[in-house]
Design an enzyme around this catalytic site. Sequence first.
Site, short mmCIF file in Angstrom:
data_model
loop_
_atom_site.label_atom_id
_atom_site.label_comp_id
_atom_site.label_asym_id
_atom_site.label_seq_id
_atom_site.Cartn_x
_atom_site.Cartn_y
_atom_site.Cartn_z
N HIS A 132 0.82 -1.20 0.00
CA HIS A 132 0.00 0.00 0.00
C HIS A 132 0.85 1.26 0.00
CE1 HIS A 132 -3.74 2.21 0.67
NE2 HIS A 132 -3.10 2.93 1.58
N HIS A 155 -10.18 3.35 -0.58
CA HIS A 155 -10.32 2.92 0.82
C HIS A 155 -11.16 1.66 0.82
CE1 HIS A 155 -9.86 4.63 5.09
NE2 HIS A 155 -8.68 4.57 4.52
#
Length: 757
Positions: A64, A110
């Site tokens: 990430h 998200h």
Amino acid sequence: MQGVPDFQGMPGAPSGGPSAPAVTPRLAAEHGLTPEEYSRILDLLGRTPTYEELGVFSVMWSEHCSYKSSRLLLKSLPTSGPAVLQGPGENAGVIDVGDGIAVALKIESHNHPSFIEPYQGAATGVGGILRDIFAMGARPIASLNSLRFGSADHPRTRYLLKGVVAGIGGYGNCVGVPTVGGDLYFAPGYDGNILVNVFTVGVLPHDRIFRGYAAGPGNPIMYVGAKTGRDGIHGASLLASAEFDATSEQKRPAVQVGDPFTEKLLIEACLELMAGDALAGVQDMGAAGLTSSSVEMAGRAGTGVELDLSAVPLREAGMTPYDVLLSESQERMLFVVKSGREEEVAAHCRRWDLDVAIIGRVTDDATFRARWQGREVVAIPVRGLADPPAYRRPAAEPQRSAADTIVLPALGRAQDHADALERLLASPNLCSREWVWRQFDQLVGSNTVVRPGADAAVIRLKGTRRALALTVDCNSRYCALDPYLGTVIAVAEAARNLVASGARPVAVSDCLNFGNPERPEIMWQFHQAIAGLRDACVALETPVVSGNVSFYNETEGRAIPPTPTIAMVGLLDDVGSHMTPWFRTEGDMVVLLGYTREELDGSEYLAVIHGAVGGTPPWIDLDAERRLHALCLVACREGLLRSAHDIAEGGLAVALAECCIGGPELLGVQLAADGGIAPAAFLFAESQSRMIVSVRRRALSRLKDLAGAESVPLSVLGEVRGQRLVIGDLVDADLARLRTAWQNGLPQRLAVGAGSE
């Protein structure tokens, strides 16, 4: 404000904080690090890392944060252009739009948090992207979202949809940034992993761009915003950088909790400070929190940082240095302040009721250091964190099975095409999204010119005649069938939506959502998507100025369809020339621009009416697409067009219905049908590079001349008239009935309307 930390007397190797566990290869594996990565850490440090250092490496080298599976491929994308002031690598991209105004833009995912806890996951996704924008010195003026859910019939879809929509509205409405558009799609491939992508734009003076640099050794580092808690720890490394399994629900504590009211205070405090000259660098604390923000600032500047973790404002007792470094608590910013201006900045932040503390300083030793209660617990070369491993993972095209080949159904005249149209308009992917956008404040800030429901939102730039057009697009079914072609179409459709609003496409921010990159077939999809993104953006002259990669979107080995979401910004020189899709006046001529082919593979028609998914998406000629854009923009500039609408999912018939029923009043059409093509294909094929426009009769000749000059096919279909949608002898439908089916599609299918639980 707490006192200035003392950074003297820090010799020797660091030692872990009190009661820190011993670091072992097994503990490293539990942090998501491979044996090879752990060995690299040992070589880099020349010793075993402390527990805190292990945590730092785990987040900074996570997928990430590090983009270790995508970084090398992303370098092939076009990122520069005449209007680009800041490309990828900062909190957001920035483009110059004239009149001394710049626009910051960024889309972020998200996904994992929103699947675990939909309300807070979506809400904090909004908060995070807002901070990316105002960290550049820009005031956020509009947000859009791109949402992917599982099948409308899946038992969890309704819960997730309601939670995500409430979270987006709850945060955006409170913080005072309008949500002006978006994209909503349902497919079984998202049953186990939903996608929540949020896109925001902001405005700033073109000569006042702030960047995340830890500039000036000796300058103090100041913490501003909400207090730090334990929420979100390992959200970046162990939640967003790993696939889901049967235990995923237990990861709920790794989801952050947002406070939009504090975010609003933070926005105003930061923008006021940025109007002055006290700040040398600004960075939001997003994924990996204090660790990533300080390391990224040092990495960009080629400096080091020293932090006193004991000086960080905390909201929970008993927190450890590990917790403080890795917390992803929301509404926090990191400032590098010019030496001597600390009290001025602190007093300003206190006036906004924000926590503020000096927690460190910039150094010249290119080392990331952190202390806890006088003991050094972290000492890592910044280069080792800011330049993490980068992998060229194996890529292999998956084998196609017989199930991937579809047999087209009979497409004769006997079919009830009017019934098919009504069913399509009521289907989850084509029906009205009003239930969603009614929950969002679309008008706060008084900049919104075109609200949700059109091809693109239009936002005025106050103080000028200019406006922005904004859209997000991706046809996930196309991308599953052919990731290269699907990505090209996603870029082209985004640009076409902007052109239909009267705007010239200017720049792209991408959100690339894929499964596990360690699987060769997923990396093949990613390679193909990057190639499609590159080719389309080069052809349409829309550089990629920011973006996000989200991998590991899969559960128990089942990956989502490849979903390269394209967010695009367009520019209107005159806001008064903007277009909308809806027919305006009886007697206007209805014109089809572009060519329709017998292309039904991958279409909504086949999926909804015949239950068939497969084949090859419609082909696209990027030169023809570019010529269509040029024609429409000239016609719009000359005032020829009364309306314009992109033809996309559902084909010509659905686009025509939307033009008739989507506006403030019902306006029907009387049209001829093309006898040279199968009726179902004429009505429902999703051939690319097409648009429906309406013009006054006297403007038709000039439009034909322009189309001829650009070699764009033009067909006069008929005129705006009556209260029915009539297409030759194929369709004769009552508009009121079509509108009812279209408006009620989402509430009835998912039981999310008024009075539902």
